[in-house]
Design a protein around this motif. Sequence first.
Motif, PDB file in Angstrom:
ATOM      1  N   LEU A   1       1.021  -0.783  -0.544  1.00  0.00           N
ATOM      2  CA  LEU A   1       0.325   0.243  -0.146  1.00  0.00           C
ATOM      3  C   LEU A   1       0.766   1.153  -0.168  1.00  0.00           C
ATOM      4  N   ASN A   2       1.805   0.878  -0.396  1.00  0.00           N
ATOM      5  CA  ASN A   2       3.462   2.036   0.267  1.00  0.00           C
ATOM      6  C   ASN A   2       3.280   3.030   1.294  1.00  0.00           C
ATOM      7  N   VAL A   3       2.439   2.338   2.501  1.00  0.00           N
ATOM      8  CA  VAL A   3       2.499   3.139   3.452  1.00  0.00           C
ATOM      9  C   VAL A   3       3.938   3.084   4.462  1.00  0.00           C
ATOM     10  N   VAL A   4       4.743   2.727   3.743  1.00  0.00           N
ATOM     11  CA  VAL A   4       5.838   2.146   4.636  1.00  0.00           C
ATOM     12  C   VAL A   4       6.720   2.040   3.071  1.00  0.00           C
ATOM     13  N   GLU A   5       7.799   2.472   3.108  1.00  0.00           N
ATOM     14  CA  GLU A   5       8.921   2.632   1.746  1.00  0.00           C
ATOM     15  C   GLU A   5      10.377   2.962   2.035  1.00  0.00           C
ATOM     16  N   GLN A   6      11.259   2.426   1.822  1.00  0.00           N
ATOM     17  CA  GLN A   6      12.558   2.223   2.110  1.00  0.00           C
ATOM     18  C   GLN A   6      13.114   3.366   2.798  1.00  0.00           C
ATOM     19  N   VAL A   7      12.728   4.790   1.885  1.00  0.00           N
ATOM     20  CA  VAL A   7      13.198   5.875   1.904  1.00  0.00           C
ATOM     21  C   VAL A   7      13.059   6.651   3.329  1.00  0.00           C
ATOM     22  N   ARG A   8      12.204   6.170   3.867  1.00  0.00           N
ATOM     23  CA  ARG A   8      11.571   6.607   5.042  1.00  0.00           C
ATOM     24  C   ARG A   8      11.629   5.947   6.093  1.00  0.00           C
ATOM     25  N   VAL A   9      12.822   5.240   6.073  1.00  0.00           N
ATOM     26  CA  VAL A   9      13.416   4.405   6.825  1.00  0.00           C
ATOM     27  C   VAL A   9      14.510   4.883   7.625  1.00  0.00           C
ATOM     28  N   LYS A  10      15.017   5.387   8.653  1.00  0.00           N
ATOM     29  CA  LYS A  10      16.470   6.010   8.617  1.00  0.00           C
ATOM     30  C   LYS A  10      17.108   5.586  10.171  1.00  0.00           C
ATOM     31  N   VAL A  11      18.255   4.597  10.198  1.00  0.00           N
ATOM     32  CA  VAL A  11      18.855   4.026  10.827  1.00  0.00           C
ATOM     33  C   VAL A  11      20.632   5.102  11.289  1.00  0.00           C
ATOM     34  N   ASN A  12      20.850   5.470  12.802  1.00  0.00           N
ATOM     35  CA  ASN A  12      22.346   5.867  13.194  1.00  0.00           C
ATOM     36  C   ASN A  12      22.194   5.168  14.038  1.00  0.00           C
ATOM     37  N   ASP A  13      23.365   4.121  13.453  1.00  0.00           N
ATOM     38  CA  ASP A  13      24.449   2.267  14.243  1.00  0.00           C
ATOM     39  C   ASP A  13      25.120   3.818  15.446  1.00  0.00           C
ATOM     40  N   ALA A  14      25.637   4.362  14.720  1.00  0.00           N
ATOM     41  CA  ALA A  14      26.278   4.976  16.229  1.00  0.00           C
ATOM     42  C   ALA A  14      25.250   5.872  17.221  1.00  0.00           C
ATOM     43  N   GLU A  15      23.954   6.230  16.900  1.00  0.00           N
ATOM     44  CA  GLU A  15      23.014   6.808  18.171  1.00  0.00           C
ATOM     45  C   GLU A  15      22.352   6.060  18.502  1.00  0.00           C
ATOM     46  N   SER A  16      22.691   4.949  17.590  1.00  0.00           N
ATOM     47  CA  SER A  16      21.825   3.228  17.717  1.00  0.00           C
ATOM     48  C   SER A  16      19.831   3.519  17.317  1.00  0.00           C
ATOM     49  N   THR A  17      19.700   4.799  17.072  1.00  0.00           N
ATOM     50  CA  THR A  17      18.079   4.777  16.572  1.00  0.00           C
ATOM     51  C   THR A  17      17.841   4.680  15.329  1.00  0.00           C
ATOM     52  N   VAL A  18      16.408   4.557  15.340  1.00  0.00           N
ATOM     53  CA  VAL A  18      15.899   3.831  14.019  1.00  0.00           C
ATOM     54  C   VAL A  18      14.288   4.893  14.225  1.00  0.00           C
ATOM     55  N   SER A  19      14.095   5.456  12.891  1.00  0.00           N
ATOM     56  CA  SER A  19      12.983   6.324  12.772  1.00  0.00           C
ATOM     57  C   SER A  19      12.396   5.845  11.393  1.00  0.00           C
ATOM     58  N   VAL A  20      11.026   5.658  11.101  1.00  0.00           N
ATOM     59  CA  VAL A  20      10.313   5.372  10.027  1.00  0.00           C
ATOM     60  C   VAL A  20       9.508   5.500  10.495  1.00  0.00           C
ATOM     61  N   GLU A  21       9.356   6.542   8.939  1.00  0.00           N
ATOM     62  CA  GLU A  21       8.233   7.606   8.704  1.00  0.00           C
ATOM     63  C   GLU A  21       6.393   6.491   8.048  1.00  0.00           C
ATOM     64  N   PHE A  22       5.776   6.948   8.364  1.00  0.00           N
ATOM     65  CA  PHE A  22       4.825   6.152   7.588  1.00  0.00           C
ATOM     66  C   PHE A  22       4.029   6.593   7.072  1.00  0.00           C
ATOM     67  N   THR A  23       3.266   6.611   5.349  1.00  0.00           N
ATOM     68  CA  THR A  23       2.000   7.447   5.162  1.00  0.00           C
ATOM     69  C   THR A  23       0.744   6.631   4.913  1.00  0.00           C
ATOM     70  N   PRO A  24      -0.254   7.061   5.973  1.00  0.00           N
ATOM     71  CA  PRO A  24      -1.411   7.035   6.009  1.00  0.00           C
ATOM     72  C   PRO A  24      -1.699   6.814   4.421  1.00  0.00           C
ATOM     73  N   THR A  25      -2.940   5.577   3.715  1.00  0.00           N
ATOM     74  CA  THR A  25      -3.600   5.510   2.223  1.00  0.00           C
ATOM     75  C   THR A  25      -4.397   7.141   1.986  1.00  0.00           C
ATOM     76  N   ILE A  26      -5.037   7.319   3.508  1.00  0.00           N
ATOM     77  CA  ILE A  26      -5.777   7.937   3.261  1.00  0.00           C
ATOM     78  C   ILE A  26      -5.638   9.543   4.321  1.00  0.00           C
ATOM     79  N   PRO A  27      -5.659  10.922   4.507  1.00  0.00           N
ATOM     80  CA  PRO A  27      -5.893  11.689   5.381  1.00  0.00           C
ATOM     81  C   PRO A  27      -6.768  11.593   6.818  1.00  0.00           C
TER      82      PRO A  27
END
Length: 142
Positions: A44-70
């Motif tokens: 459904l393109n709710v999650v995409e690789q370009v919206r997944v950010k990982v910082n191993d050095a800071e031990s963080t994972v950030s995921v943006e997801f896009t709902p199908t409708i507003p």
Amino acid sequence: MRISSRGLLLCAWLCFASGVFFLDFLHLIRSINDPEHPLTLEELNVVEQVRVKVNDAESTVSVEFTPTIPHCSMATLIGLSVKVKLIRSLPERFKVDVHITPGTHASEHAVNKQLADKERVAAALENNHLLEVVNQCLSGRP
């Protein structure tokens, strides 16, 4: 060739242990089922690789997801499912941040606030019915 989730987790641990980071984190969340549709979040393109950010050095994972409708009424459940999957799959040292892609949901601020609040997330997961729904989203297709 398909890699099992256990294989991916082992790969993740080996990557972290060696200090080399190359795991495609989308693999961890791509198969999560949408709670309303017979499709995965990736389909459904709710999650995409370009919206997944990982910082191993800071031990963080950030995921943006896009709902199908507003006005998607399942946005919080989708975000909670993504967060739970990552928390269950990653080493404890990682801080997981899951939030709505800016400008894509009418209640973006309220949903993001809920997903960022550890106590609210913990309380939600103590609700047996809600936990069952999250687990269904995480179970993959029947």
